[in-house]
Design a protein around this motif. Structure first.
Motif, short mmCIF file in Angstrom:
data_model
loop_
_atom_site.label_atom_id
_atom_site.label_comp_id
_atom_site.label_asym_id
_atom_site.label_seq_id
_atom_site.Cartn_x
_atom_site.Cartn_y
_atom_site.Cartn_z
N THR A 1 -0.18 5.10 -0.37
CA THR A 1 -1.58 5.29 0.01
C THR A 1 -1.68 6.32 1.13
N ALA B 1 -12.23 -3.79 -0.32
CA ALA B 1 -11.26 -4.89 -0.39
C ALA B 1 -11.11 -5.55 0.97
N LEU C 1 0.82 -1.21 0.00
CA LEU C 1 0.00 0.00 0.00
C LEU C 1 0.86 1.26 0.00
N SER D 1 -11.20 4.54 1.64
CA SER D 1 -12.02 4.09 0.51
C SER D 1 -11.74 2.64 0.17
N SER D 2 -10.45 2.26 0.15
CA SER D 2 -10.11 0.89 -0.23
C SER D 2 -10.56 -0.12 0.81
#
Length: 332
Positions: A148, A160, A145, A155-156
């Motif tokens: 990020t 996920a 990540l 959001s992810s």
């Protein structure tokens, strides 16, 4: 789980003994009985392994207590059962001022929500002395990540199935991430490890995606460019990490998961001893050299009164009870 013991004594120099005596004479608010204490070595129990953050704090402050009170403070590591074994040893010791200890939020309150039965009653068998230091928990991610930011992670997390490490089931690092994932609408998988070292290694190796861990465990790797610090889980920015935003500032749910370390004594320890210890600890933590020492380890000195520590324990129980119940977390 088996317990491990390791002891270290701190001796005081004549110069420091004289300074400690002068300082003690200035404590007019401390009852006279405490001026005769301690009359021998004091056992300082740490319910976690040597090298852990509670152990580092205990040894640093224990060394200064020995110098100021001109008696050895003997550190004994007694780990196991999420800190319950060593904390139970403190609770069951004679309340004569010859045994004190350090502990954290889990064994001092939150563990009562995680275990069906504790071998001691945190509210009745222990006397709070002072919260010594607090250290921010830092949300970090690994190479998967990299780059990020916190808003992107928020959001992810919703789309996920990410994994996170903790220093053990029921730990603040576990509860904080569970609360974060739940409030963020995420389906994150928890993978517990034994201690912060193993949890950090897992993030570094890519075994897990992220973790919420004490700053002292992760910041050296952040500085080396191997981990990325996204936010701290505290209501305000930490003095130790002024450039790292809070979760709330970063667009993530506000979670308070600071890892504090406090001194306790067996219940019924004389009030004079408790007050003398709190005074000494507060003065030690105000020393510029000690402030610098702890800040270098990403710990913020506190040195508050017993009442403040008692309120903090109550607040922790209230904060984590709904998280524990929602996730059905149990340790036995």
């Amino acid at each position: 789980m088996a317990s491990r013991k390791r002891s270290l004594s701190f001796a005081a120099s004549p110069t420091l003994r004289a300074a400690a005596l002068a300082a003690c004479l200035c404590l007019a608010s401390v009852p006279a009985w405490s001026q005769d204490w301690p009359q021998g070595p004091v056992r300082l129990v740490v319910p976690f392994d040597a090298g852990s953050t509670p152990d580092l704090a205990a040894r640093a402050i224990g060394e200064r207590l020995a110098a100021r009170l001109h008696q050895p403070f003997v550190v004994e590591n007694k780990s196991g059962a999420a800190g319950n074994i060593g904390t139970d040893a403190i609770a069951k010791a004679s309340p004569d001022g010859r045994t004190i200890g350090v502990s954290i939020a889990g064994p001092l309150g939150v563990n009562a929500l995680l275990f069906k039965k504790l071998p001691y009653d945190p509210a009745k068998d222990l006397a709070p002395i002072s919260i010594a230091v607090s250290q921010p928990s830092v949300l970090v991610v690994g190479k998967k990540l990299e780059g990020t930011d916190a808003k992107a992670l928020a959001s992810s997390m919703k789309g996920a199935k990410l994994t996170f490490a903790s220093i053990g089931a029921g730990s603040i690092s576990h509860l904080g991430m569970a609360a974060l994932a739940t409030q963020g609408g995420a389906d994150a998988v928890h993978i517990p490890y034994r201690g912060s070292g193993a949890a950090v290694t897992a993030v570094l190796a890519g075994e897990v995606d992220m973790a919420l861990l004490p700053a002292a465990a992760v910041m050296p790797h952040v500085k080396a460019g191997k981990l990325w610090a996204l936010a701290v889980a505290s209501p305000a920015r930490s003095p130790s990490l002024p450039n790292v935003p809070t979760l709330a500032e970063s667009g993530l749910p506000a979670i308070q998961a600071d890892a504090w370390i406090g001194f306790v004594a067996p219940a019924r320890t004389p009030d004079a001893v408790v007050k003398a210890l709190q005074n000494q600890i507060a003065q030690i933590l105000a020393e510029p050299a000690m402030v610098e020492k702890f800040r270098a380890q990403y710990m913020d000195p506190v040195g508050g009164p017993p009442e403040g520590m008692r309120k903090q324990i109550g607040a922790d129980i209230a904060r984590w009870k709904p998280v524990i119940e929602a996730h059905r977390i149990a340790l036995d």
